[in-house]
Design an enzyme around this catalytic site. Structure first.
Site, PDB file in Angstrom:
ATOM      1  N   ASP A  14       0.829  -1.195   0.000  1.00 33.50           N
ATOM      2  CA  ASP A  14       0.000   0.000   0.000  1.00 33.50           C
ATOM      3  C   ASP A  14       0.867   1.249   0.000  1.00 33.50           C
ATOM      4  O   ASP A  14       1.493   1.580   1.009  1.00 33.50           O
ATOM      5  CB  ASP A  14      -0.904   0.017   1.243  1.00 33.50           C
ATOM      6  CG  ASP A  14      -1.823   1.227   1.251  1.00 33.50           C
ATOM      7  OD1 ASP A  14      -2.884   1.139   0.603  1.00 33.50           O
ATOM      8  OD2 ASP A  14      -1.477   2.249   1.863  1.00 33.50           O
ATOM      9  N   LYS A  30      -2.588   5.756  -4.400  1.00 38.54           N
ATOM     10  CA  LYS A  30      -3.696   6.685  -4.139  1.00 38.54           C
ATOM     11  C   LYS A  30      -3.474   8.019  -4.841  1.00 38.54           C
ATOM     12  O   LYS A  30      -2.331   8.484  -4.934  1.00 38.54           O
ATOM     13  CB  LYS A  30      -3.822   6.931  -2.620  1.00 38.54           C
ATOM     14  CG  LYS A  30      -3.776   5.670  -1.789  1.00 38.54           C
ATOM     15  CD  LYS A  30      -3.988   5.930  -0.308  1.00 38.54           C
ATOM     16  CE  LYS A  30      -3.647   4.702   0.514  1.00 38.54           C
ATOM     17  NZ  LYS A  30      -2.216   4.563   0.834  1.00 38.54           N
ATOM     18  N   LEU A  40      -2.187  -0.646  13.708  1.00 37.15           N
ATOM     19  CA  LEU A  40      -1.528  -0.862  15.004  1.00 37.15           C
ATOM     20  C   LEU A  40      -1.588   0.406  15.856  1.00 37.15           C
ATOM     21  O   LEU A  40      -0.863   0.520  16.859  1.00 37.15           O
ATOM     22  CB  LEU A  40      -0.063  -1.268  14.799  1.00 37.15           C
ATOM     23  CG  LEU A  40       0.167  -2.536  13.964  1.00 37.15           C
ATOM     24  CD1 LEU A  40       1.663  -2.740  13.700  1.00 37.15           C
ATOM     25  CD2 LEU A  40      -0.414  -3.759  14.672  1.00 37.15           C
ATOM     26  N   ILE A  96      -2.987  -3.283   6.802  1.00 35.67           N
ATOM     27  CA  ILE A  96      -1.739  -2.954   6.094  1.00 35.67           C
ATOM     28  C   ILE A  96      -0.719  -2.379   7.087  1.00 35.67           C
ATOM     29  O   ILE A  96      -0.304  -1.229   6.967  1.00 35.67           O
ATOM     30  CB  ILE A  96      -2.007  -1.955   4.943  1.00 35.67           C
ATOM     31  CG1 ILE A  96      -2.995  -0.857   5.396  1.00 35.67           C
ATOM     32  CG2 ILE A  96      -2.537  -2.669   3.701  1.00 35.67           C
ATOM     33  CD1 ILE A  96      -3.144   0.294   4.400  1.00 35.67           C
ATOM     34  N   LYS A 115       2.597  -1.194   8.876  1.00 36.48           N
ATOM     35  CA  LYS A 115       3.863  -0.697   8.353  1.00 36.48           C
ATOM     36  C   LYS A 115       4.973  -0.981   9.360  1.00 36.48           C
ATOM     37  O   LYS A 115       4.784  -0.814  10.573  1.00 36.48           O
ATOM     38  CB  LYS A 115       3.768   0.809   8.114  1.00 36.48           C
ATOM     39  CG  LYS A 115       5.099   1.509   7.798  1.00 36.48           C
ATOM     40  CD  LYS A 115       5.731   2.139   9.024  1.00 36.48           C
ATOM     41  CE  LYS A 115       7.077   2.784   8.739  1.00 36.48           C
ATOM     42  NZ  LYS A 115       7.767   3.214   9.975  1.00 36.48           N
ATOM     43  N   SER A 116       6.130  -1.378   8.871  1.00 35.28           N
ATOM     44  CA  SER A 116       7.328  -1.423   9.709  1.00 35.28           C
ATOM     45  C   SER A 116       8.552  -1.384   8.805  1.00 35.28           C
ATOM     46  O   SER A 116       8.514  -1.905   7.686  1.00 35.28           O
ATOM     47  CB  SER A 116       7.358  -2.699  10.568  1.00 35.28           C
ATOM     48  OG  SER A 116       8.567  -2.731  11.296  1.00 35.28           O
ATOM     49  N   VAL A 117       9.605  -0.766   9.311  1.00 32.60           N
ATOM     50  CA  VAL A 117      10.876  -0.854   8.594  1.00 32.60           C
ATOM     51  C   VAL A 117      11.827  -1.807   9.333  1.00 32.60           C
ATOM     52  O   VAL A 117      12.993  -1.907   8.977  1.00 32.60           O
ATOM     53  CB  VAL A 117      11.535   0.541   8.431  1.00 32.60           C
ATOM     54  CG1 VAL A 117      10.724   1.408   7.470  1.00 32.60           C
ATOM     55  CG2 VAL A 117      11.716   1.244   9.776  1.00 32.60           C
ATOM     56  N   ARG A 126       9.890  -7.192  12.903  1.00 29.90           N
ATOM     57  CA  ARG A 126       8.478  -6.818  13.024  1.00 29.90           C
ATOM     58  C   ARG A 126       7.711  -7.108  11.727  1.00 29.90           C
ATOM     59  O   ARG A 126       6.538  -7.489  11.768  1.00 29.90           O
ATOM     60  CB  ARG A 126       8.358  -5.331  13.354  1.00 29.90           C
ATOM     61  CG  ARG A 126       8.827  -4.988  14.756  1.00 29.90           C
ATOM     62  CD  ARG A 126       8.787  -3.489  14.924  1.00 29.90           C
ATOM     63  NE  ARG A 126       9.054  -3.086  16.290  1.00 29.90           N
ATOM     64  CZ  ARG A 126       9.197  -1.820  16.658  1.00 29.90           C
ATOM     65  NH1 ARG A 126       9.095  -0.845  15.761  1.00 29.90           N
ATOM     66  NH2 ARG A 126       9.423  -1.512  17.915  1.00 29.90           N
ATOM     67  N   ASN A 170       4.446  -9.407  11.954  1.00 28.66           N
ATOM     68  CA  ASN A 170       3.118  -8.892  11.618  1.00 28.66           C
ATOM     69  C   ASN A 170       2.363  -9.762  10.611  1.00 28.66           C
ATOM     70  O   ASN A 170       1.140  -9.660  10.514  1.00 28.66           O
ATOM     71  CB  ASN A 170       3.224  -7.448  11.101  1.00 28.66           C
ATOM     72  CG  ASN A 170       3.674  -6.473  12.167  1.00 28.66           C
ATOM     73  OD1 ASN A 170       3.649  -6.795  13.357  1.00 28.66           O
ATOM     74  ND2 ASN A 170       4.106  -5.298  11.764  1.00 28.66           N
TER      75      ASN A 170
END
Ligand code: NDP
Length: 275
Positions: A46, A76, A191, A230, A232-234, A238, A242
């Site tokens: 996303d 988007k 989250l 959706i 997010k993590s960098v 994680r 997830n």
């Protein structure tokens, strides 16, 4: 590798119920983060024009070697591109940056009710879908009245409404409206943006009972409500954590306890006020 189940959208297209969000991931880091997600089993990504990371995302998709039909890519349309011709051009720009011929899902990012261009933008989206440049079209941050106006005016029901949704803002009214119209509910900031929500003692207790992490409990809560998520993590660990949420279930008592966290807290702006 976890197998992510799909939701069937109202036009028959299958969308993974869990994907990878890349808001606030700088373009130079997006390639690595998305590559890590694809290695972990994510197939849905996303992004958005305004995130400024469509190029890095596209590079990771190309480098993965995965067949295009196994990927589900969402982008988007940004607010300044609302309108018929500008929306068509905005998608050209996004596709160019992503290095793709089509996206799987194209969303109007915000309704901008004060500007009132979204019905016209939606006409462009109908054309985009007819031309096969998006397999599905939808909206984001639409309130009940905006959805009604779009559906009554065009007869074309959005496939998805991506909205802020987490245990502190469970969005019962919108979820009920989505269910009536066959619109998939996609949760952004699922989250609660990490800090705060994931430190909640109730979530920690439920997580300990199941031998899981707070993030996994929150993601299970979403999936059991029927939401698409959706996170997010960098952080590679994680990112893997997830997606590892398809082999346990929260009993009804846990779901009921988590329902008690609803206090109406919004992390983002109210959609009526984004102009
Ligand atoms: P999330 O709710 O996904 O939370 C992300 C934060 O939580 C990051 O700080 C991350 O840290 C941390 N985190 C992730 N996993 C864990 C974990 N397992 N344990 C502890 N902390 C964790 O927030 P987002 O706001 O990013 O929402 C997700 C996606 O939704 C966005 O990336 C975007 O794609 C979409 N979105 C859409 C909007 C819209 O208007 N349509 C608005 C906002 C978001 P770290 O990265 O450091 O690991």
């Amino acid at each position: 590798m976890p197998k992510v189940p799909a939701v069937i959208l109202n036009n028959g297209v299958e969308m993974p119920r869990l994907g990878f969000g890349v808001w606030q991931v700088p373009d130079r880091r997006a390639r690595k983060a998305v590559a890590t997600a694809l290695e972990a089993g994510y197939r849905s990504i996303d992004t958005a024009a305004v995130y400024g990371n469509e190029k890095g995302t596209g590079k990771a998709l190309a480098a993965s070697g995965l067949p295009r039909e196994e990927l589900f890519v969402t982008t988007k349309l940004w607010n300044s591109d609302q309108g018929y011709d500008s929306a068509l051009r905005a998608l050209d720009t996004s596709l160019g940056k992503l290095g793709l011929d089509y996206v799987d899902l194209y969303l109007i990012h915000w309704p901008q009710p004060a500007r009132d261009a979204y019905p016209e933008t939606w006409r462009a989206f109908e054309r985009i879908a007819a031309d096969g440049r998006a397999r599905a079209i939808g909206v984001s941050n639409f309130q009940p009245a905006h959805l009604d106006r779009l559906i009554d005016g065009s007869g074309v029901v959005p496939a998805v409404n991506q909205i802020e949704l987490h245990p502190r803002l469970p969005q019962a009214e919108l979820r009920e409206q989505h269910a009536r119209h066959g619109i998939a509910t996609e949760a952004w900031s699922p989250l609660g943006q990490g800090k705060g929500l994931l430190d909640n003692p109730l979530i920690a207790r439920i997580a300990a009972r199941h031998g899981r992490t707070p993030a996994q409990v929150v993601l299970r809560w979403h999936l059991q409500l029927g939401n698409v998520v959706i996170p997010k993590s960098v952080t590679p660990s994680r990112i893997r954590e997830n997606i590892d949420v398809f082999d346990f279930e929260l009993p009804a008592a846990d779901m009921a306890e988590l329902a008690g966290l609803d206090d109406g807290t919004r992390l983002g702006p109210h959609p009526d006020r984004v102009g």
